[in-house]
Design a protein around this motif. Structure first.
Motif, short mmCIF file in Angstrom:
data_model
loop_
_atom_site.label_atom_id
_atom_site.label_comp_id
_atom_site.label_asym_id
_atom_site.label_seq_id
_atom_site.Cartn_x
_atom_site.Cartn_y
_atom_site.Cartn_z
N LYS A 130 0.62 -1.30 0.05
CA LYS A 130 -0.01 0.03 0.12
C LYS A 130 0.84 1.20 -0.03
O LYS A 130 0.65 2.28 -0.66
CB LYS A 130 -0.78 -0.03 1.20
CG LYS A 130 -1.91 1.12 1.45
CD LYS A 130 -2.80 0.97 2.38
CE LYS A 130 -3.73 2.10 2.40
NZ LYS A 130 -4.48 2.60 1.51
N LEU A 131 2.02 1.26 0.48
CA LEU A 131 2.94 2.40 0.86
C LEU A 131 3.48 2.49 -0.52
O LEU A 131 3.67 3.95 -1.06
CB LEU A 131 3.97 2.33 1.97
CG LEU A 131 3.61 2.19 3.20
CD1 LEU A 131 4.85 1.80 4.11
CD2 LEU A 131 2.94 3.80 3.64
N LEU A 132 3.89 1.74 -1.27
CA LEU A 132 4.48 1.95 -2.60
C LEU A 132 3.21 2.28 -3.46
O LEU A 132 3.80 2.97 -4.42
CB LEU A 132 5.24 0.35 -2.99
CG LEU A 132 6.44 0.06 -2.28
CD1 LEU A 132 7.00 -1.24 -2.76
CD2 LEU A 132 7.52 1.27 -2.30
N ALA A 133 2.25 1.65 -3.59
CA ALA A 133 1.14 2.03 -4.54
C ALA A 133 0.76 3.39 -4.41
O ALA A 133 0.16 4.06 -5.31
CB ALA A 133 0.01 1.05 -4.43
N ASP A 134 0.54 3.90 -3.05
CA ASP A 134 -0.07 5.02 -2.85
C ASP A 134 0.87 6.34 -2.49
O ASP A 134 0.35 7.39 -2.40
CB ASP A 134 -1.20 5.17 -1.67
CG ASP A 134 -2.22 3.95 -1.97
OD1 ASP A 134 -2.40 3.66 -3.11
OD2 ASP A 134 -2.69 3.48 -1.03
N GLY A 135 2.23 5.73 -2.38
CA GLY A 135 3.13 6.73 -1.92
C GLY A 135 3.72 7.38 -3.14
O GLY A 135 3.37 7.20 -4.22
N PRO A 136 5.18 8.06 -2.79
CA PRO A 136 5.64 8.83 -3.78
C PRO A 136 6.49 7.83 -4.73
O PRO A 136 6.42 6.57 -4.56
CB PRO A 136 6.87 9.58 -2.83
CG PRO A 136 6.94 8.69 -1.56
CD PRO A 136 5.64 8.36 -1.63
N ALA A 137 6.90 8.17 -5.84
CA ALA A 137 7.71 7.27 -6.94
C ALA A 137 8.91 6.78 -6.28
O ALA A 137 9.68 7.84 -6.63
CB ALA A 137 7.59 7.76 -8.34
N VAL A 138 9.11 5.58 -6.15
CA VAL A 138 10.40 5.23 -5.54
C VAL A 138 10.75 3.80 -6.16
O VAL A 138 9.70 3.23 -6.70
CB VAL A 138 10.35 4.76 -4.08
CG1 VAL A 138 10.10 6.07 -3.42
CG2 VAL A 138 9.43 4.07 -3.46
N GLU A 139 11.86 3.41 -6.29
CA GLU A 139 12.20 2.15 -6.64
C GLU A 139 12.62 1.35 -5.67
O GLU A 139 13.60 1.61 -5.03
CB GLU A 139 13.35 2.01 -7.75
CG GLU A 139 13.83 0.79 -8.41
CD GLU A 139 14.83 1.17 -9.36
OE1 GLU A 139 14.81 0.61 -10.47
OE2 GLU A 139 15.94 2.10 -9.24
N ILE A 140 12.23 0.13 -5.38
CA ILE A 140 12.58 -0.94 -4.56
C ILE A 140 12.99 -2.12 -5.18
O ILE A 140 12.25 -2.90 -5.77
CB ILE A 140 11.53 -1.21 -3.38
CG1 ILE A 140 11.02 0.18 -2.88
CG2 ILE A 140 11.78 -2.13 -2.44
CD1 ILE A 140 11.97 0.97 -1.76
N LEU A 141 14.22 -2.45 -4.93
CA LEU A 141 14.73 -3.70 -5.49
C LEU A 141 14.68 -4.92 -4.51
O LEU A 141 14.64 -4.68 -3.29
CB LEU A 141 16.35 -3.60 -5.83
CG LEU A 141 16.69 -2.42 -6.62
CD1 LEU A 141 18.22 -2.49 -6.69
CD2 LEU A 141 16.03 -2.46 -8.01
N SER A 142 14.30 -6.18 -4.87
CA SER A 142 14.07 -7.20 -4.12
C SER A 142 14.23 -8.33 -4.82
O SER A 142 14.70 -8.54 -6.06
CB SER A 142 12.69 -7.32 -3.59
OG SER A 142 11.71 -7.22 -4.89
N ASP A 143 14.56 -9.46 -4.10
CA ASP A 143 14.84 -10.88 -4.65
C ASP A 143 13.68 -11.60 -5.19
O ASP A 143 12.68 -11.25 -5.05
CB ASP A 143 15.62 -11.73 -4.01
CG ASP A 143 14.69 -12.32 -2.50
OD1 ASP A 143 13.73 -11.76 -2.42
OD2 ASP A 143 15.72 -12.59 -1.59
N ALA A 144 14.01 -12.88 -5.39
CA ALA A 144 12.64 -13.49 -6.36
C ALA A 144 11.51 -13.97 -5.05
O ALA A 144 10.37 -14.53 -5.53
CB ALA A 144 13.25 -15.07 -6.89
#
Length: 323
Positions: A214-228
């Motif tokens: 929810k924070l990523l969908a509704d928040g500021p434009a950011v890039e979060i890298l993650s694994d599989a």
């Protein structure tokens, strides 16, 4: 000279051999004397405030302040907690070292550890991130890339017959563990460490429970890298969570596809490897190498260590930039 200065705790001067040895040698606590001094000045008043609140919260036959005084002043309580977190020193050993009963050390660590956990992660002098929402806002304002990953800490398994015993068995490491989610920046500096969950909890489930989607969908434009382990978050967050490329061919893949897939996978891995470095530093603290205490204290332990480590890293970086 600040390094030779004595720490004063409401009239109690730190000058004996035990305190001096702990404070002066960074190998014992993992912290410099400057950071310890700042901790005393910041956490000390909070501890005294909560201690006084406990005293006046119950009916008393004596006035507040009457009776026997503490043999273990706040500075000693803080140092005992730091040594315990850094080296996993048992309460019995610390009690002998500080000349008090074991129960006094147990109570002291139980009071100081939550205060350290509540401080959050330091990103610059006087600026801390205490919640996942604050981390997302910080990344959006600074334009930096965040990296998220889960880490497991071995812990004692609940007793036979106790409810939820199997929940602590990690399907990944095949051992009894608890799991925390760590967020770092592109340089590997720890920005956030979550409360722990049982080891059987999947990484993506933990992220959803913490509200990351929810924070990523509704928040500021950011890039979060993650694994599989977070595969699927990209679609739910509008592409802000970037996971490794999904393998389209499971069998008989063309040579051109294998080459492209490996190239994309290695490129993604080289960008997110910094989170592994960020996780490795807290694991140098013995309390997280393998936890032998109560699982109920694990969240405070993980967050307290992340707070202390980030504070020391920020101080070291500031010192380097000044020179």
């Amino acid at each position: 000279m600040r390094r030779r200065a004595l720490i004063v705790d409401h009239g109690c001067v730190v000058g004996n051999a035990t305190r001096a040895a702990i404070i002066s040698n960074r190998k014992i606590t993992g912290l410099s004397i400057d950071v310890i001094t700042e901790l005393v000045a910041e956490v000390g008043p909070l501890w005294h405030e909560r201690h006084q609140a406990r005293l006046v919260s119950r009916p008393r036959k004596r006035a507040v302040g009457a009776g026997a005084k503490h043999r273990l002043v706040f500075v000693d309580r803080l140092l005992a907690t730091l040594v315990h977190l850094r080296h996993g020193t048992t309460h019995d050993v610390l009690a002998c070292w500080f000349g008090v009963e074991r129960s006094t050390i147990t109570r002291a660590i139980g009071e100081v550890r939550p205060l350290l956990a509540e401080r959050g992660c330091t990103i610059s002098p006087g600026v801390r991130l205490r919640t996942l929402a604050a981390v997302v806002d910080y990344l959006g304002a600074s334009g930096k890339t965040g990296i998220v990953d889960g880490t497991e800490i071995r812990a004692r398994r609940p007793a036979v017959g106790r409810k939820g015993r199997d929940a602590f068995i990690s399907g990944k490491s095949k051992q009894n563990a608890v799991k925390a989610m760590v967020v770092t920046d592109e340089d590997g500096r720890v920005l956030f460490c979550s409360p722990t969950r049982p080891g059987s909890c999947a990484d993506i489930t933990h992220a959803r429970q913490l509200g990351l989607v929810k924070l990523l969908a509704d928040g500021p434009a950011v890039e979060i890298l993650s694994d599989a382990g977070y595969q699927g978050l990209g679609a739910q967050t509008g592409g802000r969570a970037v996971t490794p490329p999904h393998r389209k061919f499971k069998k008989n893949a063309p040579d051109w596809y294998e080459e492209m897939y490996e190239r994309q996978r290695k490129a993604h891995s080289s960008r997110r490897i910094r989170v592994e470095h960020g996780i490795a530093h807290p694991k140098n603290w013995r309390a997280l190498a393998r936890h032998h205490g109560h699982r109920e204290h694990m969240s405070d332990t993980v967050q307290a260590i992340a707070s202390l480590l980030s504070h020391q890293q920020t101080t070291d970086l500031a010192s380097t930039q000044q020179t």
